[in-house]
Design a protein around this motif. Structure first.
Motif, PDB file in Angstrom:
ATOM      1  N   GLY A 111      58.807   9.179  75.675  1.00 47.53           N
ATOM      2  CA  GLY A 111      57.641  10.134  76.225  1.00 47.53           C
ATOM      3  C   GLY A 111      57.981  11.629  76.665  1.00 47.53           C
ATOM      4  N   GLY A 112      59.198  11.546  77.452  1.00 48.00           N
ATOM      5  CA  GLY A 112      59.483  12.773  78.030  1.00 48.00           C
ATOM      6  C   GLY A 112      60.130  13.727  76.953  1.00 48.00           C
ATOM      7  N   GLY A 152      57.334  16.910  63.804  1.00 47.19           N
ATOM      8  CA  GLY A 152      56.213  17.141  64.889  1.00 47.19           C
ATOM      9  C   GLY A 152      56.567  16.576  66.090  1.00 47.19           C
ATOM     10  N   ARG A 153      57.636  16.221  66.462  1.00 48.21           N
ATOM     11  CA  ARG A 153      58.280  16.081  67.846  1.00 48.21           C
ATOM     12  C   ARG A 153      59.369  17.097  68.127  1.00 48.21           C
ATOM     13  N   PHE A 154      60.349  17.513  67.223  1.00 44.95           N
ATOM     14  CA  PHE A 154      61.577  18.353  67.590  1.00 44.95           C
ATOM     15  C   PHE A 154      61.406  19.729  67.106  1.00 44.95           C
ATOM     16  N   THR A 155      61.792  20.494  67.655  1.00 46.70           N
ATOM     17  CA  THR A 155      61.538  21.978  67.196  1.00 46.70           C
ATOM     18  C   THR A 155      62.824  22.878  67.335  1.00 46.70           C
ATOM     19  N   VAL A 156      63.484  23.360  66.338  1.00 44.94           N
ATOM     20  CA  VAL A 156      64.809  24.289  66.627  1.00 44.94           C
ATOM     21  C   VAL A 156      64.371  25.683  66.442  1.00 44.94           C
ATOM     22  N   LEU A 166      59.995  12.011  73.394  1.00 42.98           N
ATOM     23  CA  LEU A 166      61.281  11.078  72.921  1.00 42.98           C
ATOM     24  C   LEU A 166      61.006   9.858  72.878  1.00 42.98           C
ATOM     25  N   LYS A 167      61.769   9.135  72.134  1.00 42.55           N
ATOM     26  CA  LYS A 167      61.676   7.735  71.909  1.00 42.55           C
ATOM     27  C   LYS A 167      63.106   6.921  72.087  1.00 42.55           C
ATOM     28  N   PRO A 168      63.206   5.819  72.173  1.00 42.53           N
ATOM     29  CA  PRO A 168      64.457   5.013  72.514  1.00 42.53           C
ATOM     30  C   PRO A 168      65.442   5.214  71.285  1.00 42.53           C
ATOM     31  N   GLU A 169      64.711   5.302  70.198  1.00 45.51           N
ATOM     32  CA  GLU A 169      65.625   5.323  68.748  1.00 45.51           C
ATOM     33  C   GLU A 169      66.128   7.008  68.786  1.00 45.51           C
ATOM     34  N   ASP A 170      65.841   7.856  69.640  1.00 42.20           N
ATOM     35  CA  ASP A 170      66.410   9.261  69.488  1.00 42.20           C
ATOM     36  C   ASP A 170      67.887   9.079  70.460  1.00 42.20           C
ATOM     37  N   GLN A 197      75.194  14.140  75.219  1.00 43.97           N
ATOM     38  CA  GLN A 197      74.453  13.000  75.159  1.00 43.97           C
ATOM     39  C   GLN A 197      73.034  12.930  75.408  1.00 43.97           C
ATOM     40  N   VAL A 198      72.333  12.025  74.721  1.00 45.00           N
ATOM     41  CA  VAL A 198      70.976  11.999  75.057  1.00 45.00           C
ATOM     42  C   VAL A 198      70.441  10.704  74.941  1.00 45.00           C
ATOM     43  N   THR A 199      69.991  10.218  76.222  1.00 43.85           N
ATOM     44  CA  THR A 199      69.645   8.691  76.309  1.00 43.85           C
ATOM     45  C   THR A 199      68.196   8.428  76.652  1.00 43.85           C
ATOM     46  N   VAL A 200      67.541   7.815  75.785  1.00 49.09           N
ATOM     47  CA  VAL A 200      66.081   7.591  76.075  1.00 49.09           C
ATOM     48  C   VAL A 200      65.686   6.180  76.401  1.00 49.09           C
ATOM     49  N   SER A 201      65.235   6.016  77.677  1.00 52.43           N
ATOM     50  CA  SER A 201      65.090   4.674  78.217  1.00 52.43           C
ATOM     51  C   SER A 201      63.493   4.269  78.069  1.00 52.43           C
ATOM     52  N   SER A 202      63.294   2.929  77.700  1.00 53.26           N
ATOM     53  CA  SER A 202      62.073   2.506  77.278  1.00 53.26           C
ATOM     54  C   SER A 202      61.350   2.211  78.477  1.00 53.26           C
TER      55      SER A 202
END
Length: 114
Positions: free
Chosen positions: A15-16, A65-69, A85-89, A109-114
């Protein structure tokens, strides 16, 4: 010779948000189409989003809808704003020209925790 340097990754809760940066030395964003890619553990590198020389953008369905470049031509830097952000990102994120694949940078590295 083009050198790509990605930064801005980190650990974030689901969600962050994070904003990644791509600095490309020897490369002019306003004349080319640059893309973001990502590679999750055990998976192939995949396309995330791109921005053309005219500013048009496109993104993979998984991040629409979530990411913007975006690009700051004055700073010759590309950004990827990632929201919801989702864990699968979770992945290492890279930037590279969409057509001409230059030598890949080290990624961020991007790490998304649930």
């Amino acid at each position: 010779q083009v050198r790509l340097v990605e930064s801005g990754g980190g650990l974030v809760q689901a969600g962050g948000s994070l904003r990644l940066s791509c600095a490309a030395f020897g490369y002019i964003f306003r004349l080319n189409t640059m893309a973001w890619y990502r590679q999750a553990p055990g998976k192939q590198r995949e396309f995330v989003a791109h921005i053309t020389s005219s500013g048009s953008t496109n993104a993979a369905d998984s991040v629409k809808g979530r990411f913007t470049v975006s690009v700051d031509n004055a700073k010759n830097t590309m950004y990827l704003q990632m929201n919801s952000l989702k864990p699968e990102d979770t992945a290492v994120y890279y930037c590279n020209d969409l057509s001409t694949q230059y030598q890949w940078g080290q990624g961020t590295q991007v790490t998304v925790s649930s």
